[in-house]
Design a protein around this motif. Structure first.
Motif, mmCIF file in Angstrom:
data_model
loop_
_atom_site.group_PDB
_atom_site.id
_atom_site.type_symbol
_atom_site.label_atom_id
_atom_site.label_comp_id
_atom_site.label_asym_id
_atom_site.label_seq_id
_atom_site.Cartn_x
_atom_site.Cartn_y
_atom_site.Cartn_z
ATOM 1 N N GLU A 72 -7.632 52.175 -13.128
ATOM 2 C CA GLU A 72 -9.067 52.441 -13.174
ATOM 3 C C GLU A 72 -9.560 53.151 -11.917
ATOM 4 O O GLU A 72 -10.685 53.623 -11.873
ATOM 5 C CB GLU A 72 -9.843 51.126 -13.291
ATOM 6 N N ARG A 118 -9.737 51.517 -9.003
ATOM 7 C CA ARG A 118 -10.493 50.495 -8.271
ATOM 8 C C ARG A 118 -10.228 50.551 -6.763
ATOM 9 O O ARG A 118 -11.118 50.283 -5.960
ATOM 10 C CB ARG A 118 -10.135 49.114 -8.824
ATOM 11 N N CYS A 148 -26.698 48.663 -10.777
ATOM 12 C CA CYS A 148 -26.924 50.044 -11.217
ATOM 13 C C CYS A 148 -27.068 50.880 -9.957
ATOM 14 O O CYS A 148 -28.109 50.861 -9.299
ATOM 15 C CB CYS A 148 -28.163 50.133 -12.090
ATOM 16 N N GLN A 158 -25.680 54.562 -7.544
ATOM 17 C CA GLN A 158 -25.074 55.896 -7.527
ATOM 18 C C GLN A 158 -23.810 55.850 -6.681
ATOM 19 O O GLN A 158 -23.820 55.366 -5.555
ATOM 20 C CB GLN A 158 -26.053 56.914 -6.948
ATOM 21 N N ALA A 210 -17.677 59.677 -8.273
ATOM 22 C CA ALA A 210 -16.806 59.430 -9.422
ATOM 23 C C ALA A 210 -15.363 59.248 -8.990
ATOM 24 O O ALA A 210 -14.793 60.146 -8.345
ATOM 25 C CB ALA A 210 -16.906 60.580 -10.419
ATOM 26 N N VAL A 252 -12.312 58.503 -13.694
ATOM 27 C CA VAL A 252 -13.624 58.669 -14.315
ATOM 28 C C VAL A 252 -14.019 60.140 -14.329
ATOM 29 O O VAL A 252 -14.542 60.663 -15.326
ATOM 30 C CB VAL A 252 -14.679 57.829 -13.574
ATOM 31 N N LYS A 267 -23.360 54.372 -11.894
ATOM 32 C CA LYS A 267 -22.499 53.329 -12.425
ATOM 33 C C LYS A 267 -23.342 52.082 -12.684
ATOM 34 O O LYS A 267 -24.078 51.630 -11.805
ATOM 35 C CB LYS A 267 -21.390 52.998 -11.431
ATOM 36 N N SER A 268 -23.246 51.553 -13.879
ATOM 37 C CA SER A 268 -23.984 50.331 -14.202
ATOM 38 C C SER A 268 -23.038 49.270 -14.719
ATOM 39 O O SER A 268 -22.051 49.577 -15.391
ATOM 40 C CB SER A 268 -25.081 50.613 -15.243
ATOM 41 N N THR A 293 -19.039 48.380 -18.264
ATOM 42 C CA THR A 293 -19.201 49.313 -17.156
ATOM 43 C C THR A 293 -19.466 50.697 -17.731
ATOM 44 O O THR A 293 -18.726 51.153 -18.607
ATOM 45 C CB THR A 293 -17.944 49.367 -16.281
ATOM 46 N N THR A 294 -20.523 51.362 -17.278
ATOM 47 C CA THR A 294 -20.815 52.706 -17.763
ATOM 48 C C THR A 294 -20.975 53.665 -16.590
ATOM 49 O O THR A 294 -21.419 53.273 -15.507
ATOM 50 C CB THR A 294 -22.098 52.746 -18.609
ATOM 51 N N TYR A 295 -20.596 54.911 -16.844
ATOM 52 C CA TYR A 295 -20.752 55.979 -15.859
ATOM 53 C C TYR A 295 -21.489 57.135 -16.520
ATOM 54 O O TYR A 295 -21.117 57.580 -17.609
ATOM 55 C CB TYR A 295 -19.393 56.473 -15.369
ATOM 56 N N GLN A 300 -21.571 60.308 -21.089
ATOM 57 C CA GLN A 300 -21.458 58.881 -20.768
ATOM 58 C C GLN A 300 -20.037 58.401 -21.011
ATOM 59 O O GLN A 300 -19.422 58.727 -22.026
ATOM 60 C CB GLN A 300 -22.410 58.043 -21.626
#
Length: 265
Positions: free
Chosen positions: A23, A25, A113, A115, A118, A122, A136-137, A152-154, A227
Protein backbone atom coordinates in the motif's frame (compact mmCIF):
# COMPACT_ATOMS: atom_id res chain seq x y z
CA UNK A 1 -2.91 -11.64 16.81
CA UNK A 2 -5.69 -14.04 15.84
CA UNK A 3 -4.83 -17.24 17.72
CA UNK A 4 -7.58 -19.12 15.87
CA UNK A 5 -5.79 -18.82 12.54
CA UNK A 6 -3.81 -21.94 11.50
CA UNK A 7 -0.67 -19.86 10.94
CA UNK A 8 2.26 -19.07 13.24
CA UNK A 9 2.15 -15.54 14.65
CA UNK A 10 5.28 -14.49 12.76
CA UNK A 11 3.66 -15.54 9.49
CA UNK A 12 0.49 -13.57 10.29
CA UNK A 13 2.65 -10.51 11.00
CA UNK A 14 4.58 -11.08 7.78
CA UNK A 15 1.31 -11.09 5.79
CA UNK A 16 0.07 -7.90 7.46
CA UNK A 17 3.36 -6.06 6.91
CA UNK A 18 3.54 -7.27 3.31
CA UNK A 19 0.12 -5.78 2.59
CA UNK A 20 1.08 -2.50 4.26
CA UNK A 21 4.27 -2.33 2.19
CA UNK A 22 2.29 -2.88 -1.00
CA UNK A 23 0.00 0.00 0.00
CA UNK A 24 3.02 2.29 0.34
CA UNK A 25 2.42 2.71 4.08
CA UNK A 26 6.14 2.96 4.91
CA UNK A 27 7.49 4.73 1.82
CA UNK A 28 8.21 7.98 3.71
CA UNK A 29 9.28 7.05 7.25
CA UNK A 30 10.42 3.46 6.80
CA UNK A 31 9.23 0.36 8.66
CA UNK A 32 8.98 0.77 12.47
CA UNK A 33 11.68 -0.88 14.56
CA UNK A 34 11.40 -4.28 16.22
CA UNK A 35 10.50 -2.78 19.62
CA UNK A 36 7.65 -0.71 18.13
CA UNK A 37 6.30 -3.62 16.08
CA UNK A 38 6.51 -6.01 19.03
CA UNK A 39 4.43 -3.58 21.11
CA UNK A 40 2.00 -3.03 18.24
CA UNK A 41 1.36 -6.74 17.65
CA UNK A 42 1.83 -7.70 21.32
CA UNK A 43 4.41 -10.38 20.59
CA UNK A 44 8.06 -11.02 21.44
CA UNK A 45 10.85 -9.40 19.40
CA UNK A 46 11.97 -12.82 18.13
CA UNK A 47 8.55 -13.17 16.45
CA UNK A 48 8.96 -9.81 14.73
CA UNK A 49 12.50 -10.74 13.69
CA UNK A 50 11.25 -13.90 11.95
CA UNK A 51 8.61 -11.90 10.07
CA UNK A 52 11.20 -9.33 9.00
CA UNK A 53 13.53 -12.08 7.78
CA UNK A 54 10.72 -13.33 5.53
CA UNK A 55 10.21 -9.83 4.12
CA UNK A 56 13.94 -9.49 3.45
CA UNK A 57 14.04 -12.92 1.77
CA UNK A 58 11.14 -11.85 -0.48
CA UNK A 59 13.00 -8.71 -1.50
CA UNK A 60 10.32 -6.43 -0.06
CA UNK A 61 12.53 -4.57 2.42
CA UNK A 62 16.19 -3.82 2.99
CA UNK A 63 17.68 -3.50 6.47
CA UNK A 64 20.36 -0.81 6.79
CA UNK A 65 22.43 -0.79 10.00
CA UNK A 66 21.93 2.50 11.79
CA UNK A 67 19.33 3.65 9.25
CA UNK A 68 16.44 1.25 9.84
CA UNK A 69 14.33 -0.90 7.55
CA UNK A 70 13.07 0.52 4.26
CA UNK A 71 10.76 -0.80 1.53
CA UNK A 72 12.26 -1.82 -1.77
CA UNK A 73 10.57 -1.11 -5.08
CA UNK A 74 7.60 -3.46 -5.41
CA UNK A 75 6.92 -5.26 -8.70
CA UNK A 76 4.25 -3.76 -10.91
CA UNK A 77 1.90 -6.67 -10.16
CA UNK A 78 1.62 -5.56 -6.53
CA UNK A 79 0.11 -2.16 -7.32
CA UNK A 80 -2.74 -1.30 -4.98
CA UNK A 81 -5.35 -0.89 -7.69
CA UNK A 82 -4.47 -2.31 -11.13
CA UNK A 83 -7.00 -1.63 -13.84
CA UNK A 84 -9.12 -4.75 -14.25
CA UNK A 85 -9.94 -6.26 -17.63
CA UNK A 86 -13.19 -5.22 -19.28
CA UNK A 87 -14.89 -8.42 -18.06
CA UNK A 88 -14.32 -7.34 -14.46
CA UNK A 89 -16.01 -3.94 -14.79
CA UNK A 90 -19.03 -3.15 -12.66
CA UNK A 91 -21.59 -0.61 -13.82
CA UNK A 92 -21.46 2.66 -11.89
CA UNK A 93 -25.26 2.72 -11.59
CA UNK A 94 -25.18 -0.51 -9.58
CA UNK A 95 -22.39 0.82 -7.39
CA UNK A 96 -24.28 4.05 -6.78
CA UNK A 97 -27.38 2.11 -5.73
CA UNK A 98 -25.28 0.11 -3.28
CA UNK A 99 -23.73 3.27 -1.86
CA UNK A 100 -27.11 4.97 -1.43
CA UNK A 101 -28.57 1.83 0.14
CA UNK A 102 -25.64 1.55 2.53
CA UNK A 103 -25.89 5.22 3.44
CA UNK A 104 -29.53 4.83 4.41
CA UNK A 105 -28.97 1.76 6.56
CA UNK A 106 -25.65 2.55 8.22
CA UNK A 107 -23.96 5.29 10.24
CA UNK A 108 -20.60 6.75 9.24
CA UNK A 109 -17.85 8.25 11.40
CA UNK A 110 -15.15 10.36 9.77
CA UNK A 111 -11.80 9.60 11.37
CA UNK A 112 -9.68 11.95 9.29
CA UNK A 113 -9.66 14.06 6.14
CA UNK A 114 -6.30 15.58 5.21
CA UNK A 115 -4.25 16.65 2.22
CA UNK A 116 -1.22 14.41 1.61
CA UNK A 117 1.22 13.60 -1.16
CA UNK A 118 0.08 10.61 -3.20
CA UNK A 119 2.07 7.43 -2.35
CA UNK A 120 3.49 5.68 -5.44
CA UNK A 121 0.84 2.95 -5.61
CA UNK A 122 -1.99 5.47 -5.19
CA UNK A 123 -0.44 7.81 -7.76
CA UNK A 124 -0.21 4.95 -10.27
CA UNK A 125 -3.87 4.08 -9.81
CA UNK A 126 -5.01 7.71 -10.12
CA UNK A 127 -2.62 8.30 -13.05
CA UNK A 128 -0.88 11.24 -11.38
CA UNK A 129 2.71 11.89 -10.34
CA UNK A 130 3.91 10.46 -6.99
CA UNK A 131 3.70 13.13 -4.32
CA UNK A 132 0.99 15.10 -6.13
CA UNK A 133 -1.55 16.44 -3.59
CA UNK A 134 -4.58 14.28 -2.87
CA UNK A 135 -7.26 14.41 -0.20
CA UNK A 136 -7.13 11.28 1.92
CA UNK A 137 -10.13 10.43 4.08
CA UNK A 138 -10.66 7.66 6.61
CA UNK A 139 -14.16 6.56 7.59
CA UNK A 140 -15.75 3.78 9.64
CA UNK A 141 -19.25 2.66 8.72
CA UNK A 142 -21.43 0.79 11.22
CA UNK A 143 -24.78 -0.97 11.50
CA UNK A 144 -26.81 -1.70 14.62
CA UNK A 145 -24.72 -4.87 15.02
CA UNK A 146 -21.49 -2.86 15.21
CA UNK A 147 -18.66 -1.69 12.91
CA UNK A 148 -18.93 -2.88 9.33
CA UNK A 149 -16.18 -1.30 7.24
CA UNK A 150 -13.00 0.76 7.36
CA UNK A 151 -12.78 2.88 4.21
CA UNK A 152 -9.83 4.85 2.86
CA UNK A 153 -10.39 7.16 -0.12
CA UNK A 154 -8.06 9.30 -2.21
CA UNK A 155 -9.23 12.16 -4.44
CA UNK A 156 -6.76 14.29 -6.46
CA UNK A 157 -6.80 17.89 -5.25
CA UNK A 158 -7.06 18.91 -8.90
CA UNK A 159 -10.44 17.13 -9.04
CA UNK A 160 -12.07 18.51 -5.88
CA UNK A 161 -11.27 20.17 -2.57
CA UNK A 162 -13.31 19.44 0.56
CA UNK A 163 -12.91 19.38 4.34
CA UNK A 164 -13.72 16.96 7.12
CA UNK A 165 -16.78 19.05 7.94
CA UNK A 166 -17.97 18.74 4.33
CA UNK A 167 -17.53 14.96 4.47
CA UNK A 168 -19.49 14.75 7.71
CA UNK A 169 -22.40 16.58 6.06
CA UNK A 170 -22.50 14.90 2.64
CA UNK A 171 -21.40 11.61 1.03
CA UNK A 172 -18.16 11.86 -0.93
CA UNK A 173 -19.74 11.17 -4.31
CA UNK A 174 -22.18 14.03 -3.78
CA UNK A 175 -19.27 16.33 -2.93
CA UNK A 176 -17.55 15.33 -6.16
CA UNK A 177 -20.73 15.97 -8.15
CA UNK A 178 -21.00 19.40 -6.52
CA UNK A 179 -17.44 20.07 -7.70
CA UNK A 180 -18.54 19.41 -11.29
CA UNK A 181 -17.47 15.79 -11.68
CA UNK A 182 -19.52 13.82 -14.21
CA UNK A 183 -19.18 10.14 -13.38
CA UNK A 184 -18.50 7.83 -16.29
CA UNK A 185 -17.75 4.40 -14.82
CA UNK A 186 -15.85 2.43 -12.23
CA UNK A 187 -13.70 -0.66 -11.99
CA UNK A 188 -13.74 -2.78 -8.88
CA UNK A 189 -11.73 -5.68 -7.49
CA UNK A 190 -12.64 -7.86 -4.52
CA UNK A 191 -10.07 -9.86 -2.58
CA UNK A 192 -9.11 -10.86 0.96
CA UNK A 193 -6.93 -9.00 3.47
CA UNK A 194 -5.77 -9.35 7.06
CA UNK A 195 -6.62 -6.78 9.72
CA UNK A 196 -3.58 -4.86 10.92
CA UNK A 197 -3.11 -3.05 14.23
CA UNK A 198 -4.48 0.19 12.78
CA UNK A 199 -7.70 -1.24 11.37
CA UNK A 200 -8.50 -4.04 13.88
CA UNK A 201 -9.66 -1.80 16.78
CA UNK A 202 -12.01 0.16 14.53
CA UNK A 203 -13.68 -3.03 13.26
CA UNK A 204 -13.63 -4.73 16.68
CA UNK A 205 -11.63 -7.74 15.44
CA UNK A 206 -8.27 -9.28 16.33
CA UNK A 207 -5.13 -8.31 14.45
CA UNK A 208 -4.65 -10.84 11.66
CA UNK A 209 -8.38 -11.50 11.21
CA UNK A 210 -9.57 -12.09 7.65
CA UNK A 211 -11.38 -9.18 5.99
CA UNK A 212 -13.08 -8.64 2.65
CA UNK A 213 -11.12 -6.05 0.65
CA UNK A 214 -12.76 -3.93 -2.04
CA UNK A 215 -10.75 -1.59 -4.28
CA UNK A 216 -12.79 0.75 -6.48
CA UNK A 217 -11.45 3.23 -9.02
CA UNK A 218 -14.04 5.74 -10.22
CA UNK A 219 -13.56 7.65 -13.50
CA UNK A 220 -15.35 10.61 -15.05
CA UNK A 221 -16.87 10.75 -18.52
CA UNK A 222 -13.42 11.56 -19.94
CA UNK A 223 -11.89 8.41 -18.37
CA UNK A 224 -9.96 10.51 -15.84
CA UNK A 225 -9.58 8.78 -12.43
CA UNK A 226 -11.38 10.89 -9.83
CA UNK A 227 -11.50 8.64 -6.77
CA UNK A 228 -9.67 5.61 -5.39
CA UNK A 229 -11.49 3.74 -2.64
CA UNK A 230 -9.96 0.99 -0.53
CA UNK A 231 -12.55 -0.61 1.74
CA UNK A 232 -12.01 -3.31 4.36
CA UNK A 233 -15.19 -5.13 5.46
CA UNK A 234 -16.00 -7.65 8.17
CA UNK A 235 -17.03 -10.80 6.24
CA UNK A 236 -19.50 -11.77 8.97
CA UNK A 237 -21.43 -8.54 8.36
CA UNK A 238 -20.97 -7.90 4.66
CA UNK A 239 -21.15 -9.85 1.42
CA UNK A 240 -21.41 -9.23 -2.32
CA UNK A 241 -23.98 -10.96 -4.47
CA UNK A 242 -23.88 -11.27 -8.27
CA UNK A 243 -26.88 -11.92 -10.48
CA UNK A 244 -25.79 -14.17 -13.39
CA UNK A 245 -27.42 -14.89 -16.74
CA UNK A 246 -26.70 -17.62 -19.25
CA UNK A 247 -25.87 -16.07 -22.65
CA UNK A 248 -24.28 -17.03 -25.95
CA UNK A 249 -24.87 -19.56 -28.70
CA UNK A 250 -25.71 -23.18 -28.13
CA UNK A 251 -22.04 -24.15 -28.47
CA UNK A 252 -20.62 -21.40 -26.30
CA UNK A 253 -23.01 -20.47 -23.52
CA UNK A 254 -21.38 -18.66 -20.60
CA UNK A 255 -22.45 -17.12 -17.32
CA UNK A 256 -22.15 -13.30 -17.17
CA UNK A 257 -23.04 -10.86 -14.42
CA UNK A 258 -25.92 -8.45 -14.87
CA UNK A 259 -25.79 -6.57 -11.60
CA UNK A 260 -24.02 -6.54 -8.25
CA UNK A 261 -25.62 -5.96 -4.88
CA UNK A 262 -24.32 -5.66 -1.35
CA UNK A 263 -25.81 -7.30 1.72
CA UNK A 264 -24.84 -6.37 5.26
CA UNK A 265 -26.17 -6.81 8.77
Amino acid sequence: MDTAMPLPKYHQIYLVLREQLQEGRYDVDGVPGEHALAAQFRVARITIRKAMEMLVADGLVSRRPGLGTWPRSAPAASAAAPRPRAAQKAQLTGLMENIVNMGLRTAVRVLDCVQVGAPPAVAEALEIAPGEPVIKSLRVRSTEAGPLSYITTYVPLAVAAFTREDLERQPLLMLLESAGVEFGGATQTISARLADAQVAPHLDVAVGSALLAVTRLVRDVKERPVQLLQGLYRPDRYQYQLQLSRVGGIDAKVWVSEELSAQFH
